[in-house]
Design an enzyme around this catalytic site. Structure first.
Site, PDB file in Angstrom:
ATOM      1  N   GLY A  72     -36.559  50.000  78.086  1.00 50.74           N
ATOM      2  CA  GLY A  72     -36.920  48.745  77.962  1.00 50.74           C
ATOM      3  C   GLY A  72     -35.989  47.788  77.184  1.00 50.74           C
ATOM      4  O   GLY A  72     -36.241  46.515  77.066  1.00 50.74           O
ATOM      5  N   TYR A 104     -45.434  68.203  78.983  1.00 46.36           N
ATOM      6  CA  TYR A 104     -45.759  66.739  78.809  1.00 46.36           C
ATOM      7  C   TYR A 104     -47.210  66.602  78.507  1.00 46.36           C
ATOM      8  O   TYR A 104     -48.214  66.739  79.040  1.00 46.36           O
ATOM      9  CB  TYR A 104     -45.693  66.116  80.085  1.00 46.36           C
ATOM     10  CG  TYR A 104     -44.274  65.883  80.662  1.00 46.36           C
ATOM     11  CD1 TYR A 104     -43.153  66.018  79.860  1.00 46.36           C
ATOM     12  CD2 TYR A 104     -43.748  65.370  81.982  1.00 46.36           C
ATOM     13  CE1 TYR A 104     -41.708  66.116  80.004  1.00 46.36           C
ATOM     14  CE2 TYR A 104     -42.392  65.346  82.296  1.00 46.36           C
ATOM     15  CZ  TYR A 104     -41.492  65.201  81.358  1.00 46.36           C
ATOM     16  OH  TYR A 104     -40.124  65.359  81.691  1.00 46.36           O
ATOM     17  N   LEU A 111     -34.777  53.635  82.508  1.00 41.80           N
ATOM     18  CA  LEU A 111     -35.083  52.339  82.431  1.00 41.80           C
ATOM     19  C   LEU A 111     -34.672  51.934  80.835  1.00 41.80           C
ATOM     20  O   LEU A 111     -34.814  50.752  80.511  1.00 41.80           O
ATOM     21  CB  LEU A 111     -36.387  51.781  82.722  1.00 41.80           C
ATOM     22  CG  LEU A 111     -36.999  51.688  84.093  1.00 41.80           C
ATOM     23  CD1 LEU A 111     -38.484  51.678  84.151  1.00 41.80           C
ATOM     24  CD2 LEU A 111     -36.485  50.571  84.721  1.00 41.80           C
ATOM     25  N   SER A 138     -32.558  71.229  84.829  1.00 43.39           N
ATOM     26  CA  SER A 138     -32.706  69.595  84.068  1.00 43.39           C
ATOM     27  C   SER A 138     -31.942  69.946  82.962  1.00 43.39           C
ATOM     28  O   SER A 138     -31.681  71.245  82.158  1.00 43.39           O
ATOM     29  CB  SER A 138     -34.004  69.564  83.778  1.00 43.39           C
ATOM     30  OG  SER A 138     -34.099  68.288  83.066  1.00 43.39           O
TER      31      SER A 138
END
Length: 313
Positions: A226, A56, A223, A153
């Site tokens: 958005g 990241y 989420l 993952s």
């Protein structure tokens, strides 16, 4: 170490957005302050589990988080810290060789300024991985006290089962992309015996396998970037966002909470990873952490059918 309870928090804060730009350039002091604000907002709503990966922001997400840990005495003991390894940005390939796992974890610990992580996830399946070698590396990290628990993952039930067969301790998590926008994980369960089943790429049975074996399902992208809480690009997204808004008003909560509740209402007890860097948006997720999902059976299905824009089979 066997007496340590595997962490299964109801939600995680995803740290991918911390650390500034997606390049190897050094992070700036402002990036540390932004990370501190996001961490504080997460703690304010009761989220004490933080998800990282060594890639990241080219390691800068871990590094700025480590800066915050260093300047906040006692914080490390209050949180659950998770990171991942297995993707190599220096070459664009996957790498689950045993020596690489050990080396990448050492770099993560240095950046995070901690002596151990609570959970280490294998970020992506490596087709060249020797699973015996992988298991040996995980055992070594566990015995050395550098990692308390392990997970994966973006892996299927078959891939998890193959790895578990080489290990004498459990895997505790599988992190997958799951959201109201990315629905193949739930679609696979109802497309059985239909002509469209083959077009669904999600490995059917993975959710059931994880539930059966006590492997927490963590949802990245929960989420939905958005699309239902701030910006819509299509009429279907607009219709879904309007329904989300109406349900938020009905349940006296926020649109972000409704989107997360749709995941958390599923009996697999999916734990969302909250990826926003904006403190106000993080706080808007507070009811998802502190209230039981209030969506009715009918409301849950209505959201699903509206987002998929066609009747169920």
């Amino acid at each position: 170490m066997d007496t340590i309870t595997a962490p299964a928090p109801p939600a995680w804060y995803g740290c991918m957005g911390l650390g500034g730009s997606w390049d190897p350039a050094p992070y700036a002091p402002a990036d540390v302050y932004a990370a501190e604000a996001a961490i504080t907002a997460s703690l304010d709503i009761g989220v004490t589990a933080f998800d990282h990966a060594d890639i990241y922001r080219h390691g800068k997400a871990e590094a700025v988080f480590g800066e915050v840990l260093a300047r906040t005495p006692g914080l490390r003991e209050r949180i659950v810290l998770q990171t991942k390894c297995g993707i190599r940005l220096d070459g664009g390939f996957y790498d689950l060789r045993g020596a690489s796992i050990v080396a990448r974890l050492a770099q993560s610990l240095e950046r995070l300024r901690t002596e151990y992580v609570d959970v280490l996830l294998l970020h992506r399946p490596d087709p060249l991985a020797d699973l015996g070698e992988v298991a040996e590396a995980l055992h070594r990290l566990r015995e050395d006290g550098l990692v308390r628990h392990f997970g994966v993952s973006n892996m299927s039930a078959a891939q998890i089962a193959a790895l578990r067969s080489r290990m004498d301790f459990p895997l505790v998590a599988n992190q997958l992309e799951m959201s109201l926008a990315r629905r193949d994980w739930v679609e696979s369960g109802v497309l059985v015996n239909t002509s469209t089943a083959a077009a669904n790429g999600f490995p059917h049975g993975t959710l059931e396998y994880c539930v059966e074996h006590g492997i927490q399902l963590q949802s990245w992208g929960s989420l939905a970037q958005g699309v239902y809480t701030g910006r819509q690009a299509t009429p279907v997204e607009e219709a879904t966002a309007q329904l989300v808004k109406e349900l938020a008003a009905h349940h006296d909560t926020t649109p972000e909470t409704i989107v997360l509740w749709w995941l958390m209402r599923h009996p697999a007890r999916i734990a969302p990873v909250l990826g926003s860097t904006r403190p106000e948006r993080i706080r808007a997720c507070g009811d998802a952490v502190n209230r039981e999902p209030a969506l009715t059976h009918e409301e849950w299905y209505c959201l699903w059918i509206t987002a998929r824009d066609e009747p169920l089979p």
